[in-house]
Design a protein around this motif. Structure first.
Motif, PDB file in Angstrom:
ATOM      1  N   ARG A  97      -4.593 -18.659  21.185  1.00 26.26           N
ATOM      2  CA  ARG A  97      -5.223 -17.669  20.563  1.00 26.26           C
ATOM      3  C   ARG A  97      -3.969 -17.064  19.729  1.00 26.26           C
ATOM      4  NH1 ARG A  97      -8.761 -20.177  22.458  1.00 26.26           N
ATOM      5  NH2 ARG A  97     -10.520 -19.484  23.683  1.00 26.26           N
ATOM      6  N   ASN A  98      -4.212 -16.461  18.526  1.00 27.91           N
ATOM      7  CA  ASN A  98      -3.023 -15.750  17.861  1.00 27.91           C
ATOM      8  C   ASN A  98      -3.881 -14.387  17.189  1.00 27.91           C
ATOM      9  OD1 ASN A  98      -1.285 -15.383  15.153  1.00 27.91           O
ATOM     10  ND2 ASN A  98      -0.453 -15.336  17.075  1.00 27.91           N
ATOM     11  N   ASN A  99      -3.255 -13.329  17.162  1.00 29.48           N
ATOM     12  CA  ASN A  99      -3.741 -12.186  16.616  1.00 29.48           C
ATOM     13  C   ASN A  99      -2.660 -11.690  15.917  1.00 29.48           C
ATOM     14  OD1 ASN A  99      -6.615 -12.003  17.263  1.00 29.48           O
ATOM     15  ND2 ASN A  99      -5.959 -11.457  19.290  1.00 29.48           N
ATOM     16  N   ALA A 100      -2.664 -11.516  14.449  1.00 29.34           N
ATOM     17  CA  ALA A 100      -1.861 -11.244  13.672  1.00 29.34           C
ATOM     18  C   ALA A 100      -2.230 -10.129  12.681  1.00 29.34           C
ATOM     19  CB  ALA A 100      -0.953 -12.350  12.592  1.00 29.34           C
ATOM     20  N   GLY A 101      -1.205  -9.073  12.469  1.00 30.23           N
ATOM     21  CA  GLY A 101      -1.961  -7.997  11.629  1.00 30.23           C
ATOM     22  C   GLY A 101      -0.755  -7.209  11.043  1.00 30.23           C
ATOM     23  N   GLU A 102      -1.297  -6.480  10.052  1.00 34.51           N
ATOM     24  CA  GLU A 102      -0.174  -5.627   9.254  1.00 34.51           C
ATOM     25  C   GLU A 102      -0.926  -3.969   9.272  1.00 34.51           C
ATOM     26  OE1 GLU A 102       1.467  -6.685   5.487  1.00 34.51           O
ATOM     27  OE2 GLU A 102       0.550  -4.949   4.957  1.00 34.51           O
ATOM     28  N   GLN A 103      -0.100  -2.997   9.381  1.00 36.18           N
ATOM     29  CA  GLN A 103      -0.407  -1.647   9.235  1.00 36.18           C
ATOM     30  C   GLN A 103       0.547  -1.036   8.445  1.00 36.18           C
ATOM     31  OE1 GLN A 103      -0.310  -2.759  12.647  1.00 36.18           O
ATOM     32  NE2 GLN A 103      -2.413  -3.473  12.334  1.00 36.18           N
ATOM     33  N   ALA A 104       0.260  -0.101   7.411  1.00 30.29           N
ATOM     34  CA  ALA A 104       1.355   0.199   6.339  1.00 30.29           C
ATOM     35  C   ALA A 104       0.869   1.721   6.008  1.00 30.29           C
ATOM     36  CB  ALA A 104       1.565  -0.558   5.550  1.00 30.29           C
ATOM     37  N   HIS A 105       1.837   2.665   6.057  1.00 27.21           N
ATOM     38  CA  HIS A 105       1.554   3.790   5.340  1.00 27.21           C
ATOM     39  C   HIS A 105       2.217   3.886   3.996  1.00 27.21           C
ATOM     40  CE1 HIS A 105      -0.558   5.699   9.027  1.00 27.21           C
ATOM     41  NE2 HIS A 105       0.127   5.080   9.532  1.00 27.21           N
ATOM     42  N   THR A 106       1.732   4.386   3.019  1.00 27.50           N
ATOM     43  CA  THR A 106       2.743   4.445   1.539  1.00 27.50           C
ATOM     44  C   THR A 106       2.465   5.925   1.101  1.00 27.50           C
ATOM     45  OG1 THR A 106       2.086   2.147   1.301  1.00 27.50           O
ATOM     46  CG2 THR A 106       2.897   3.334  -0.529  1.00 27.50           C
ATOM     47  N   PHE A 107       3.583   6.440   0.500  1.00 29.77           N
ATOM     48  CA  PHE A 107       3.404   7.637  -0.018  1.00 29.77           C
ATOM     49  C   PHE A 107       4.497   7.512  -1.403  1.00 29.77           C
ATOM     50  CE2 PHE A 107       4.032   8.239   4.593  1.00 29.77           C
ATOM     51  CZ  PHE A 107       3.268   9.076   4.877  1.00 29.77           C
ATOM     52  N   GLN A 108       3.901   8.008  -2.419  1.00 26.83           N
ATOM     53  CA  GLN A 108       4.305   7.700  -3.792  1.00 26.83           C
ATOM     54  C   GLN A 108       4.233   8.803  -4.831  1.00 26.83           C
ATOM     55  OE1 GLN A 108       3.132   3.925  -5.177  1.00 26.83           O
ATOM     56  NE2 GLN A 108       3.053   4.725  -7.717  1.00 26.83           N
ATOM     57  N   VAL A 109       5.255   9.140  -5.545  1.00 31.97           N
ATOM     58  CA  VAL A 109       5.246  10.375  -6.566  1.00 31.97           C
ATOM     59  C   VAL A 109       5.681   9.643  -7.906  1.00 31.97           C
ATOM     60  CG1 VAL A 109       6.183  12.308  -7.585  1.00 31.97           C
ATOM     61  CG2 VAL A 109       6.050  12.045  -4.943  1.00 31.97           C
ATOM     62  N   ASP A 110       4.782   9.804  -8.992  1.00 32.68           N
ATOM     63  CA  ASP A 110       5.130   9.311 -10.305  1.00 32.68           C
ATOM     64  C   ASP A 110       4.855  10.344 -11.208  1.00 32.68           C
ATOM     65  OD1 ASP A 110       4.828   6.108  -9.870  1.00 32.68           O
ATOM     66  OD2 ASP A 110       2.962   6.987  -8.863  1.00 32.68           O
ATOM     67  N   TYR A 111       5.921  10.294 -12.193  1.00 33.96           N
ATOM     68  CA  TYR A 111       5.844  11.263 -13.530  1.00 33.96           C
ATOM     69  C   TYR A 111       5.824  10.665 -14.743  1.00 33.96           C
ATOM     70  CZ  TYR A 111       7.529  15.166 -16.488  1.00 33.96           C
ATOM     71  OH  TYR A 111       7.740  15.795 -17.575  1.00 33.96           O
ATOM     72  N   ILE A 112       5.001  11.127 -15.794  1.00 31.32           N
ATOM     73  CA  ILE A 112       5.074  10.459 -17.202  1.00 31.32           C
ATOM     74  C   ILE A 112       5.613  11.606 -17.929  1.00 31.32           C
ATOM     75  CG2 ILE A 112       3.895   9.189 -18.908  1.00 31.32           C
ATOM     76  CD1 ILE A 112       2.158   8.341 -16.730  1.00 31.32           C
ATOM     77  N   GLN A 113       6.532  11.387 -18.858  1.00 30.67           N
ATOM     78  CA  GLN A 113       7.084  12.285 -19.930  1.00 30.67           C
ATOM     79  C   GLN A 113       6.926  11.792 -21.182  1.00 30.67           C
ATOM     80  OE1 GLN A 113       7.950  16.040 -20.052  1.00 30.67           O
ATOM     81  NE2 GLN A 113       7.360  15.458 -21.812  1.00 30.67           N
ATOM     82  N   PRO A 114       5.922  11.902 -21.979  1.00 30.42           N
ATOM     83  CA  PRO A 114       6.004  11.447 -23.302  1.00 30.42           C
ATOM     84  C   PRO A 114       6.571  12.180 -24.459  1.00 30.42           C
ATOM     85  CG  PRO A 114       3.581  12.346 -22.903  1.00 30.42           C
ATOM     86  CD  PRO A 114       4.563  12.577 -21.784  1.00 30.42           C
ATOM     87  N   MET A 115       7.215  11.568 -25.532  1.00 34.92           N
ATOM     88  CA  MET A 115       7.988  12.369 -26.533  1.00 34.92           C
ATOM     89  C   MET A 115       7.343  11.646 -27.693  1.00 34.92           C
ATOM     90  SD  MET A 115      11.662  13.036 -24.805  1.00 34.92           S
ATOM     91  CE  MET A 115      11.591  11.860 -23.221  1.00 34.92           C
ATOM     92  N   LYS A 116       8.142  12.131 -28.820  1.00 32.66           N
ATOM     93  CA  LYS A 116       7.492  11.760 -30.160  1.00 32.66           C
ATOM     94  C   LYS A 116       7.401   9.940 -30.131  1.00 32.66           C
ATOM     95  CE  LYS A 116       9.157  15.331 -33.170  1.00 32.66           C
ATOM     96  NZ  LYS A 116       9.725  15.978 -34.447  1.00 32.66           N
ATOM     97  N   LYS A 117       8.333   9.428 -29.899  1.00 26.51           N
ATOM     98  CA  LYS A 117       8.523   7.708 -29.902  1.00 26.51           C
ATOM     99  C   LYS A 117       8.908   7.439 -28.686  1.00 26.51           C
ATOM    100  CE  LYS A 117       9.395   7.540 -35.002  1.00 26.51           C
ATOM    101  NZ  LYS A 117      10.650   6.941 -36.028  1.00 26.51           N
TER     102      LYS A 117
END
Length: 810
Positions: free
Chosen positions: A425-445
Motif C-alpha cells: 500500500r502507498n499513499n502519496a500526497g502534496e499540500q501547498a500554500h501559495t502567496f503572490q503579489v503582482d504589479y503592472i505599470q503601463p506607459m506609452k510604449k
C-alpha cells in the motif's frame, strides 16, 4: 490563298475576343482612423459580407497608414465590418457599386476605443486556427469545425508542437517536462489523472489552447519545454447560459459534462463539472528480458483486466466587482477517481547457468488506485484611476493532492518458484500554500511587470507492506518493516520577477528575469535520516517580434528554464506489483536546467502558415534508467545523468478551400541526442523523430459537418532504449437541430485496428528488456449536447492570479 486567309482569321479572332467583354468588377476602399489619437489605425480587420445572404466574401487587414482596398468584387450590395482589438466595432453599408460606378470609397471610418468588444458584428468568415504571438502559439478550438464532435484530447493532437502517443501520453516539443494549465493556472483537474479528464471533456468547453514556448518572467521557471494552457469558454454576461453533453464511448463507458455561466449585476459565476464510469475491459500485455552473461530468458504474458471504476471533476469561478477599481475573485477545483484492476500473467524463466532450474508460475495481481485533488484560490485586484491598465493584485492559493495505490500479489501453478504472497500500500500526497503579489505599470510604449511569490509545499509518502508467513503450522500476513519507506519532503520556493514589454510600430520586445530560491528539507522517517539543501536560480527570458507586410511576422525567443523533481519522481516507495520488474523514485534528485532558442515565421489571413526552428539543450536531466539486480530482477528509477539536445523544425498551417472545406496540417521533424553515465557504463542514443497530423472538415450546410484526420508519430528516443512508431486516425460527423441548440455527434477513432501494440524497450550491454501492451485502439462514441440560456454583457476577472508552474509533475 494562305496569305489572304491568315489576316482574315486573325481579324475574326480579334472581333470575337472584343465581343467577350469581361464582367465589370468592383472595388471598395477607405481608411480607418483612431478617434482618440486622430491617427491612422493599422492592422484592423476588414471583413466584407454579402448584404443579402450575410455570407463572407473577402477580408483583409489595414496597412500601417490605415488604408485598405478590396478588389475583384461582384457588383452588388455589401456590409463592411471593421474590427480591432480594444475598439468598438463598426458596420457600414456599401450600396453604391454599379457597372457605371464600380468603385466605392468609404472614406474616413472612425473607430472609438472600447474597454470591451461590444459584439455588434458577427464575423462569419473562416478564422485562422493558429495564431503566433511574441512568446506563444495559440490554437483556436472554436474556429475548428470538428470541435463540436471531438474531446479535449482530440484537440490536443492537432495543436502544433504537442505530441500524444498511442497510450495518450503527452509531450511538448519532444519533451515530457512541461506544465499544463487550465485558464492560466495549474488545476486539480489535471494533476493526478489528466488522461481521464481530457478524454471526457468536450472540446466545446474550450476556447483555445496556448503553447507557451518561451514563458515570460511572470511564470515560475518550471517546465523545460514550456507550458500548455487550456483556456475554457466563458460567455459570461448578464443572465445565464450553459451546455450539457452526454456521451457514451465504446469500450470506455459513459460520461456527462455540464458547463454554465451566470451573471447578475456585479456578481458573476462560471464553471463546469463532469463525471464518468469506466466499464470493465481486458487487453493483453507482456514483458520480455534476455540477459547475456549468464544467458537467460524471462517472459511474462497474460491478461490485464481493467475491472472498472469512476471519476468526477468540477471547477467554479466567482467574481464580485465592488466598483470600477476593486475586484474580488475566487475559484474552487476538485476531482476524484477510483479504479480497480487485476492481472494474470504466465511467468517463465530459463537460464544456461549451471544448477539453475527453469521456473514457471502464474502471477496474480489484484489492486487499484484512487486519487483526489482540491485547490482553492482567492484574488483581490486594485485598479488606478489614471490608467485602467495599471493593476495591483494579491492572491492566495491552497492545494491538496492525494494518490493511493494498493496491490495484493500471489502466485499459483508454481514450478521451481517459492516466492511469498504479499501486499503493498502507498499513499502519496502534496499540500501547498501559495502567496503572490503582482504589479503592472503601463506607459506609452513600455509596460513594466513585477511581482513576488512564496510557495510552501509539503510532499508525503507512506508505505505499508505485509508478507504471507507460516508460523506454527498456520499462515497469515505479517508486516514487513524492510519494505516500508516513509518520506516527508518540504520544498519552499521564494521568487521575485521583473519583465518589460516595449512596443513600436513594427517591433515588440519582451525581456525579463526571475530569481528563485529553493529550500529543501526532507525527512526519511523509516531510516531516521534527513536531507537539507538549497539552491538559487536566475532565469532570463527574451522575445522579439517583427511585424511584416501582409500580416506576416518573424519571432525570436530565448529562455533558460528549470525542472524540479515531483513527488512521483522523488517517492522512495518501491513498487513490487511485479516482483521481477520493480520501480522506485529517487529522493536525491536535483533540479535540471535547460536552454531553449527558437525562431518562428508566421503568416495569417484567410488561412494560416507558420514554421519554427528551435534548439533545446538540457544538462543533468532526470531520466528513467533501468539496472539489472539479478538475472530475474530489474529496477527502474530516476537519475540526474542525461545530457539531451533536441533540434526541431516544425511546419503547420490551415487552408480553407471555398466555403465548405477546411484543411489543417502540422509536421514536426526533430533530431534527438541523449547521453550519460549510469551504473558504471556510458550510454549514448540518438535518432530522428517526427510527428505529423493532417485533418479535413466538410460542412455541406443545413447544420451538418464531417471530419477526417490522420496522424503519425515516430518513436521515442531514450537514454537506454526507444519505442515503436504509431499512427492514429478519426472519422467524425455532427448535426445541429433546434436553432443550433441541440447537437448529435458520432466519432470513430482508429477504425482500422482493434488494438494498438505499444512497446518500450531497453537495450544495454548486459541485457535487453521490453514491455508491451495491446491497448484498445478502435473506439466509437455517440454524444448529445444541448445549449440553454441567454447572456448580454461581460464579466470582469483578475488579469493576474496564482500560477504554480514550478513543478514537473503533470
Amino acid at each position: 490563298m494562305k496569305t489572304t486567309l491568315l489576316p482574315f482569321l486573325l481579324l475574326l479572332l480579334s472581333v470575337a475576343t472584343l465581343a467577350q467583354t469581361p464582367p465589370i468588377k468592383g472595388v471598395v476602399k477607405g481608411i480607418i482612423i483612431d478617434s482618440a489619437k486622430n491617427a491612422p489605425l493599422g492592422y484592423a480587420t476588414i471583413a466584407l459580407v454579402d448584404a443579402a445572404t450575410k455570407a463572407p466574401v473577402k477580408s483583409t487587414l489595414t496597412k500601417d497608414n490605415g488604408t485598405f482596398e478590396l478588389k475583384d468584387l461582384e457588383i452588388k450590395n455589401y456590409l463592411l465590418n471593421v474590427i480591432s482589438v480594444g475598439y468598438t466595432s463598426k458596420t457600414i453599408g456599401i450600396n453604391t457599386l454599379s457597372s457605371t460606378k464600380p468603385e466605392a470609397d468609404a472614406g474616413r471610418i472612425i473607430l472609438a476605443p472600447s474597454n470591451a468588444q461590444l459584439g455588434e458584428v458577427k464575423i462569419t468568415a473562416a478564422k485562422p486556427l493558429v495564431k503566433q504571438e511574441i512568446d506563444r502559439m495559440s490554437y483556436d478550438v472554436q474556429a475548428d469545425p470538428e470541435s463540436k464532435a471531438q474531446t479535449a484530447m482530440d484537440m490536443l493532437r492537432k495543436v502544433p508542437l504537442v505530441t500524444i502517443d498511442g497510450d495518450d501520453n503527452i509531450q511538448l516539443q519532444g519533451s515530457g517536462s512541461y506544465r499544463i494549465f487550465i485558464n492560466g493556472k495549474p488545476s486539480a483537474l489535471l494533476t493526478n489523472n489528466p488522461k481521464d479528464v481530457l478524454r471526457a471533456m468536450p472540446a466545446t468547453n474550450i476556447q483555445k489552447i496556448e503553447v507557451i514556448t518561451t514563458p515570460p518572467a511572470k511564470y515560475d521557471a518550471e517546465g523545460l519545454a514550456g507550458i500548455i494552457n487550456i483556456i475554457t469558454s466563458k460567455k459570461t454576461d448578464d443572465g445565464y447560459n450553459g451546455t450539457v453533453t452526454a456521451r457514451y464511448n465504446f469500450p470506455w463507458g459513459p460520461n456527462i459534462n455540464l458547463s454554465t455561466t451566470y451573471k447578475q449585476g456585479k456578481f458573476g459565476l462560471s464553471g463546469f463539472l463532469g463525471t464518468g464510469r469506466q466499464v470493465p475491459t481486458k487487453f493483453e500485455s507482456g514483458s520480455y528480458r534476455e540477459t547475456y552473461s549468464p544467458a537467460s530468458v524471462f517472459t511474462q504474458n497474460g491478461i490485464f483486466d481493467n475491472a472498472g471504476g469512476g471519476w468526477g471533476y468540477g471547477s467554479v469561478e466567482t467574481s464580485y466587482e465592488i466598483d470600477t477599481l476593486n475586484l474580488l475573485t475566487a475559484s474552487l477545483n476538485y476531482n476524484f477517481g477510483d479504479f480497480r484492476n487485476s492481472s494474470n500473467k504466465l511467468t517463465q524463466f530459463s537460464s544456461q547457468a549451471p544448477g539453475i532450474l527453469p521456473q514457471s508460475y502464474n502471477l496474480i495481481n489484484i489492486g487499484g488506485n484512487g486519487y483526489t485533488g482540491t485547490d482553492v484560490s482567492f484574488n483581490y485586484q486594485l485598479g488606478f484611476k489614471r490608467n485602467k491598465q495599471q493593476l495591483l493584485t494579491t492572491s492566495y492559493r491552497y492545494t491538496d493532492y492525494n494518490n493511493g495505490q494498493h496491490n495484493d500479489i500471489s502466485s499459483i501453478n508454481d514450478v521451481n518458484y517459492n516466492g511469498p504472497d504479499y501486499t503493498q500500500r502507498n499513499n502519496a500526497g502534496e499540500q501547498a500554500h501559495t502567496f503572490q503579489v503582482d504589479y503592472i505599470q503601463p506607459m506609452k510604449k513600455l509596460t513594466l511587470e513585477a511581482g513576488a511569490k512564496a510557495i510552501l509545499r509539503k510532499n508525503t509518502s507512506e508505505t505499508e507492506a505485509t508478507v504471507f508467513s507460516i508460523r506454527n503450522g498456520q499462515g497469515s500476513f505479517v508486516e514487513d518493516p524492510s519494505r516500508e519507506n516513509d518520506l516527508i519532503y518540504h520544498q519552499d520556493v521564494y521568487s521575485l520577477y521583473n519583465s518589460y514589454t516595449y512596443k513600436l510600430t513594427k517591433w515588440v520586445f519582451k525581456a525579463g528575469a526571475r530569481l528563485e530560491r529553493t529550500q529543501v528539507d526532507a525527512n526519511f522517517v523509516t531510516n531516521a535520516t534527513t536531507l537539507n539543501m538549497g539552491y538559487t536560480n536566475i532565469v532570463p527570458s527574451l522575445s522579439a517580434q517583427l511585424m511584416l507586410p501582409k500580416n506576416q511576422s518573424l519571432t525570436f525567443g530565448y529562455t533558460n528554464r528549470l525542472e524540479r523533481p515531483s513527488i512521483y519522481q522523488l517517492n522512495p516507495f518501491v513498487d513490487r506489483s511485479n516482483p521481477q520488474i520493480i520501480s522506485t523514485g529517487n529522493p536525491n534528485l536535483r533540479p535540471v536546467i535547460s536552454d531553449l532558442i527558437e525562431l518562428t515565421y508566421s503568416k495569417s489571413g484567410t488561412g494560416s502558415f507558420s514554421t519554427k526552428l528551435s534548439y533545446m539543450h538540457t544538462g543533468g536531466m532526470a531520466v528513467s534508467v533501468i539496472r539489472l539486480i539479478s538475472d530475474t530482477l530489474s529496477e527502474t528509477t530516476y537519475e540526474n545523468v542525461g545530457n539531451s539536445k533536441i533540434l526541431r523544425w516544425n511546419v503547420n498551417g490551415n487552408n480553407p478551400i471555398g466555403k465548405k472545406v477546411n484543411i489543417n496540417y502540422s509536421t514536426g521533424l526533430f533530431y534527438v541526442w541523449i547521453s550519460g553515465p549510469y551504473n558504471g557504463r556510458f550510454y549514448s542514443n540518438h535518432g530522428l523523430r517526427t510527428n505529423t497530423f493532417v485533418s479535413g472538415s466538410y460542412k455541406p450546410g443545413d447544420g451538418w459537418s464531417f471530419g477526417l484526420s490522420y496522424g503519425f508519430n515516430r518513436r521515442y528516443i531514450m537514454l537506454q532504449g526507444s519505442s515503436n512508431d504509431y499512427m492514429y486516425s478519426s472519422i467524425s460527423a455532427y448535426k445541429t437541430f433546434a436553432n443550433k441548440k441541440l447537437t448529435i455527434t458520432g466519432v470513430v477513432n482508429n477504425p482500422y485496428k482493434t488494438y494498438n501494440q505499444f512497446t518500450n524497450y531497453t537495450s544495454t550491454p548486459d541485457f535487453y528488456q521490453s514491455n508491451t501492451s495491446n491497448n484498445y485502439y478502435r473506439n466509437f462514441s455517440l454524444s448529445l449536447s444541448y445549449k440553454f440560456g441567454k447572456l448580454s454583457s461581460d464579466i470582469k476577472k483578475n488579469q493576474r492570479t496564482i500560477n504554480n508552474d514550478d513543478l514537473s509533475g503533470k
